[in-house]
Design a protein around this motif. Structure first.
Motif, PDB file in Angstrom:
ATOM      1  N   ALA A 114      13.666  76.275 -12.613  1.00  0.00           N
ATOM      2  CA  ALA A 114      12.542  77.148 -12.287  1.00  0.00           C
ATOM      3  C   ALA A 114      12.132  77.062 -10.818  1.00  0.00           C
ATOM      4  O   ALA A 114      11.933  78.086 -10.154  1.00  0.00           O
ATOM      5  CB  ALA A 114      11.353  76.817 -13.187  1.00  0.00           C
ATOM      6  N   LEU A 115      11.992  75.847 -10.286  1.00  0.00           N
ATOM      7  CA  LEU A 115      11.553  75.702  -8.900  1.00  0.00           C
ATOM      8  C   LEU A 115      12.584  76.251  -7.915  1.00  0.00           C
ATOM      9  O   LEU A 115      12.237  77.022  -7.011  1.00  0.00           O
ATOM     10  CB  LEU A 115      11.221  74.237  -8.606  1.00  0.00           C
ATOM     11  N   PRO A 116      13.887  75.907  -8.060  1.00  0.00           N
ATOM     12  CA  PRO A 116      14.884  76.547  -7.177  1.00  0.00           C
ATOM     13  C   PRO A 116      14.914  78.065  -7.332  1.00  0.00           C
ATOM     14  O   PRO A 116      15.125  78.785  -6.356  1.00  0.00           O
ATOM     15  CB  PRO A 116      16.208  75.919  -7.633  1.00  0.00           C
ATOM     16  N   ALA A 117      14.696  78.561  -8.555  1.00  0.00           N
ATOM     17  CA  ALA A 117      14.707  80.015  -8.761  1.00  0.00           C
ATOM     18  C   ALA A 117      13.560  80.682  -8.020  1.00  0.00           C
ATOM     19  O   ALA A 117      13.714  81.762  -7.445  1.00  0.00           O
ATOM     20  CB  ALA A 117      14.621  80.333 -10.255  1.00  0.00           C
ATOM     21  N   GLY A 118      12.385  80.051  -8.021  1.00  0.00           N
ATOM     22  CA  GLY A 118      11.262  80.608  -7.285  1.00  0.00           C
ATOM     23  C   GLY A 118      11.537  80.672  -5.785  1.00  0.00           C
ATOM     24  O   GLY A 118      11.167  81.628  -5.110  1.00  0.00           O
ATOM     25  N   MET A 119      12.205  79.640  -5.254  1.00  0.00           N
ATOM     26  CA  MET A 119      12.554  79.649  -3.834  1.00  0.00           C
ATOM     27  C   MET A 119      13.648  80.673  -3.544  1.00  0.00           C
ATOM     28  O   MET A 119      13.635  81.350  -2.512  1.00  0.00           O
ATOM     29  CB  MET A 119      13.000  78.253  -3.411  1.00  0.00           C
ATOM     30  N   LEU A 120      14.609  80.791  -4.468  1.00  0.00           N
ATOM     31  CA  LEU A 120      15.681  81.767  -4.280  1.00  0.00           C
ATOM     32  C   LEU A 120      15.145  83.186  -4.275  1.00  0.00           C
ATOM     33  O   LEU A 120      15.635  84.053  -3.536  1.00  0.00           O
ATOM     34  CB  LEU A 120      16.728  81.606  -5.383  1.00  0.00           C
ATOM     35  N   ALA A 121      14.120  83.425  -5.073  1.00  0.00           N
ATOM     36  CA  ALA A 121      13.514  84.761  -5.102  1.00  0.00           C
ATOM     37  C   ALA A 121      12.964  85.149  -3.740  1.00  0.00           C
ATOM     38  O   ALA A 121      12.938  86.326  -3.382  1.00  0.00           O
ATOM     39  CB  ALA A 121      12.407  84.819  -6.159  1.00  0.00           C
ATOM     40  N   GLY A 122      12.530  84.150  -2.952  1.00  0.00           N
ATOM     41  CA  GLY A 122      12.046  84.435  -1.619  1.00  0.00           C
ATOM     42  C   GLY A 122      13.144  84.851  -0.667  1.00  0.00           C
ATOM     43  O   GLY A 122      12.895  85.525   0.330  1.00  0.00           O
ATOM     44  N   LYS A 123      14.378  84.490  -0.967  1.00  0.00           N
ATOM     45  CA  LYS A 123      15.494  84.823  -0.084  1.00  0.00           C
ATOM     46  C   LYS A 123      16.144  86.144  -0.462  1.00  0.00           C
ATOM     47  O   LYS A 123      16.474  86.954   0.395  1.00  0.00           O
ATOM     48  CB  LYS A 123      16.534  83.693  -0.110  1.00  0.00           C
ATOM     49  N   ILE A 124      16.355  86.367  -1.747  1.00  0.00           N
ATOM     50  CA  ILE A 124      17.085  87.575  -2.150  1.00  0.00           C
ATOM     51  C   ILE A 124      16.155  88.671  -2.659  1.00  0.00           C
ATOM     52  O   ILE A 124      16.595  89.793  -2.876  1.00  0.00           O
ATOM     53  CB  ILE A 124      18.139  87.250  -3.226  1.00  0.00           C
ATOM     54  N   GLY A 125      14.877  88.334  -2.862  1.00  0.00           N
ATOM     55  CA  GLY A 125      13.927  89.338  -3.335  1.00  0.00           C
ATOM     56  C   GLY A 125      13.659  89.214  -4.826  1.00  0.00           C
ATOM     57  O   GLY A 125      14.505  88.777  -5.606  1.00  0.00           O
ATOM     58  N   ARG A 126      12.457  89.617  -5.219  1.00  0.00           N
ATOM     59  CA  ARG A 126      12.057  89.487  -6.625  1.00  0.00           C
ATOM     60  C   ARG A 126      12.727  90.517  -7.509  1.00  0.00           C
ATOM     61  O   ARG A 126      13.108  90.224  -8.651  1.00  0.00           O
ATOM     62  CB  ARG A 126      10.544  89.633  -6.736  1.00  0.00           C
ATOM     63  N   LYS A 127      12.868  91.729  -7.005  1.00  0.00           N
ATOM     64  CA  LYS A 127      13.468  92.766  -7.837  1.00  0.00           C
ATOM     65  C   LYS A 127      14.908  92.427  -8.228  1.00  0.00           C
ATOM     66  O   LYS A 127      15.266  92.517  -9.418  1.00  0.00           O
ATOM     67  CB  LYS A 127      13.395  94.115  -7.119  1.00  0.00           C
ATOM     68  N   PRO A 128      15.788  92.012  -7.293  1.00  0.00           N
ATOM     69  CA  PRO A 128      17.137  91.606  -7.710  1.00  0.00           C
ATOM     70  C   PRO A 128      17.130  90.451  -8.696  1.00  0.00           C
ATOM     71  O   PRO A 128      17.937  90.418  -9.637  1.00  0.00           O
ATOM     72  CB  PRO A 128      17.815  91.213  -6.386  1.00  0.00           C
ATOM     73  N   MET A 129      16.216  89.484  -8.499  1.00  0.00           N
ATOM     74  CA  MET A 129      16.141  88.358  -9.433  1.00  0.00           C
ATOM     75  C   MET A 129      15.717  88.825 -10.812  1.00  0.00           C
ATOM     76  O   MET A 129      16.242  88.378 -11.844  1.00  0.00           O
ATOM     77  CB  MET A 129      15.149  87.317  -8.905  1.00  0.00           C
ATOM     78  N   LEU A 130      14.751  89.736 -10.856  1.00  0.00           N
ATOM     79  CA  LEU A 130      14.270  90.246 -12.139  1.00  0.00           C
ATOM     80  C   LEU A 130      15.379  90.980 -12.889  1.00  0.00           C
ATOM     81  O   LEU A 130      15.572  90.778 -14.094  1.00  0.00           O
ATOM     82  CB  LEU A 130      13.081  91.179 -11.905  1.00  0.00           C
ATOM     83  N   LEU A 131      16.131  91.803 -12.179  1.00  0.00           N
ATOM     84  CA  LEU A 131      17.211  92.559 -12.820  1.00  0.00           C
ATOM     85  C   LEU A 131      18.340  91.639 -13.273  1.00  0.00           C
ATOM     86  O   LEU A 131      18.898  91.822 -14.361  1.00  0.00           O
ATOM     87  CB  LEU A 131      17.747  93.611 -11.849  1.00  0.00           C
ATOM     88  N   THR A 132      18.655  90.635 -12.470  1.00  0.00           N
ATOM     89  CA  THR A 132      19.680  89.662 -12.871  1.00  0.00           C
ATOM     90  C   THR A 132      19.251  88.932 -14.134  1.00  0.00           C
ATOM     91  O   THR A 132      20.049  88.721 -15.051  1.00  0.00           O
ATOM     92  CB  THR A 132      19.924  88.659 -11.727  1.00  0.00           C
ATOM     93  N   GLY A 133      17.984  88.534 -14.173  1.00  0.00           N
ATOM     94  CA  GLY A 133      17.484  87.843 -15.356  1.00  0.00           C
ATOM     95  C   GLY A 133      17.574  88.699 -16.602  1.00  0.00           C
ATOM     96  O   GLY A 133      17.966  88.214 -17.675  1.00  0.00           O
ATOM     97  N   SER A 134      17.253  89.980 -16.504  1.00  0.00           N
ATOM     98  CA  SER A 134      17.327  90.872 -17.663  1.00  0.00           C
ATOM     99  C   SER A 134      18.751  90.976 -18.187  1.00  0.00           C
ATOM    100  O   SER A 134      18.985  90.936 -19.394  1.00  0.00           O
ATOM    101  CB  SER A 134      16.798  92.259 -17.294  1.00  0.00           C
ATOM    102  N   MET A 135      19.713  91.098 -17.286  1.00  0.00           N
ATOM    103  CA  MET A 135      21.104  91.212 -17.720  1.00  0.00           C
ATOM    104  C   MET A 135      21.581  89.918 -18.379  1.00  0.00           C
ATOM    105  O   MET A 135      22.348  89.939 -19.354  1.00  0.00           O
ATOM    106  CB  MET A 135      21.995  91.559 -16.532  1.00  0.00           C
TER     107      MET A 135
END
Length: 506
Positions: free
Chosen positions: A55-76
């Motif tokens: 969870a913590l690395p994912a929150g930091m990664l979202a800052g680099k690649i953006g929340r929308k791409p992370m959200l869509l990746t998670g859904s898939m």
């Protein structure tokens, strides 16, 4: 509401249907294929630990690649996990499916609330968007539960509840494609929300109100689906989804830059003009790079801020207690109904449908209760009411009464989770929310994993009453901690906001 918020809430209906199918079918599917209660609890605990670790690395990664791409990746990933559960027929495959689905839920819980609030243009709209997301999600979760029961009855020859799981995978995959196409991109604005963007339907930058505090939600169905084989989020609490869900999580990632400005000038008419143009472009490129570098999170700074911020640790400990309480009951509602109430799968699907409607009502009621009663009275009633219902469920009673109380407890816990997650996230400064989002997910997953394994021990022994006793006692302990350590932070935030001038005022 802005266009971004409206589109997010409209597509949330598909997520609710998908999670409703998933949450109803998963435990029943595994039981039908020969899994024991202890094995289901072990699969659940593994999923929760995966979410906690990442969870913590994912929150930091979202800052680099953006929340929308992370959200869509998670859904898939969630869609892939549901399909793998449907196709699998052995314990190793189920563990793999849980790992994939949990990674997906982790991405969703650490980005969805922050992305939704990024599209909002004011504190009032953030609040409406937060509770509106839960209302849409829970209402359509009930519809998904109903559809799951219908699919199970229509295809009695299918092993387990595979049709419902496949349908869940399709719904969530379609959700990903729709959000890829419809959701606006994030903007590098000074505050939360993309209010200045025409795509988001907001006013111009000059007319923007001050940034509003973001929240993060505990979404019961999505959280349970993320951390347990049941799949029934208490996130998406949150939050939360937090959630928060929030939420799931969780965290406020840094802003991505908007589209770059056009290169200066037309074609140069001389060597001096060409040189000046190149020099201007180089300065612009350096400036853009500097701004982008400043917008990305620096890990050492984040860690230093984490270590010296006492409020983050107090809130994270509360998230651990909430997760510990939730996973004694929420993820195993269908197991309790099947073995304690001795009800069939069709009746359980109807109970889950009613449960979705109760969660919908709780989502709508949460902001009203906070506004009408105030923080102290609202949290006292929510904590102690949940503790009383959990202790009442421990007592032997007729199956219909047990089911009704179980649904009422689910709705009241959803209300409590929404209040806790939205108010705790809002009590933090903007720059601390990203860290808290990750910490909240980690600590909640630790608590959920421990309680899931403990509940599995009691279920293996055929004891379907003691978990309610433990949950009731823990809620009282959680309330004592919350009242002494967390509530003062929320009240301090409210006092500070009352002292500030309203946005747009003199």
């Amino acid at each position: 509401m802005t266009i971004g918020v409206r589109r997010f809430l409209a597509t949330e209906a598909l997520y609710g249907i998908g999670i409703g199918l998933y949450s109803l079918a998963l435990n029943l599917h595994l039981l039908a294929l020969g899994a024991s209660g202890g094995q289901i609890a072990s699969i659940s605990a593994v999923g929760i630990l995966i979410m906690g670790i990442g969870a913590l690395p994912a929150g930091m990664l979202a800052g680099k690649i953006g929340r929308k791409p992370m959200l869509l990746t998670g859904s898939m990933l969630v869609a892939a996990g549901a399909a793998l559960f449907a196709a699998g027929r052995s314990l190793p495959v189920w563990y793999a499916a849980q790992a994939v689905a949990s990674a997906g839920f982790m991405c969703i819980e650490t980005t969805e609330i922050q992305l939704l609030f990024r599209y909002s243009r004011s504190r009032r709209e953030e609040s409406r968007a937060f509770h509106g997301m839960f209302a849409v999600f829970t209402a359509f979760t009930g519809l998904g539960n109903l559809l799951g029961g219908m699919l199970s009855r229509a295809d009695a020859s299918a092993a387990g509840h595979a049709p419902s799981l496949y349908a869940s995978a399709v719904c969530i995959a379609v959700l990903s494609l729709l959000r890829l196409r419809l959701l606006p991109a994030e903007r590098a604005a000074g505050g939360s929300g993309g209010e200045g963007s025409p795509a988001m339907g907001g006013p111009g930058a000059a007319d923007r109100p001050e940034p509003a505090a973001a929240g993060n939600g505990l979404r019961p169905e999505a959280e349970a689906a993320a951390g347990t084989a049941n799949g029934s989020r208490d996130a998406a609490e949150a939050g939360s989804r937090g959630r928060d869900i929030t939420e799931n999580g969780p965290g406020d990632s840094c802003r991505r830059e908007s589209a770059a400005a056009d290169a200066p000038g037309s074609a140069a008419r001389g060597a001096g003009e060409k040189h000046a143009s190149r020099k201007g472009q180089a300065k612009l490129s350096v400036s853009r790079g500097r701004r982008s570098a400043e917008s990305l999170p620096r890990l050492p700074q984040a860690i230093r801020r984490l270590l010296r911020n006492r409020s983050l640790w107090l809130l994270a400990a509360n998230a651990c207690l909430i997760g510990f309480v939730f996973s004694f009951i929420g993820p195993f509602m269908n197991v309790y109904l099947k073995f304690r109430a001795a009800w069939g799968d069709d009746l359980i699907s109807y109970v889950y449908t009613v449960n979705g409607l109760v969660l919908f009502a709780a989502s709508l009621a949460a902001p009203k209760i906070m506004e009408r009663w105030g923080a102290k009275a609202a949290f006292t009633g929510a904590f102690l009411g949940n503790a009383g219902l959990a202790l009442l469920l421990m007592i032997a009673q007729p199956a219909p009464v047990f089911a009704a109380l179980l649904v009422l407890r689910s709705g009241s816990f959803s209300l409590l989770g929404n209040l806790v997650d939205s108010e705790t996230m809002s009590s933090l400064r903007e720059e601390d929310r990203n860290l808290y989002a990750g910490m909240r997910a980690v600590f909640r997953c630790v608590g959920s994993s421990l309680s899931t394994m403990t509940a599995g021990f009691f279920m293996n022994a055929g004891d379907y009453r003691t978990p309610f006793l433990i949950a009731g006692v823990l809620l009282i302990v959680n309330f004592m901690y919350f009242r002494s350590r967390v509530l003062p932070l929320i009240i301090k935030r409210d006092d500070h906001l009352r002292g500030e001038p309203q946005a747009g005022g003199a």
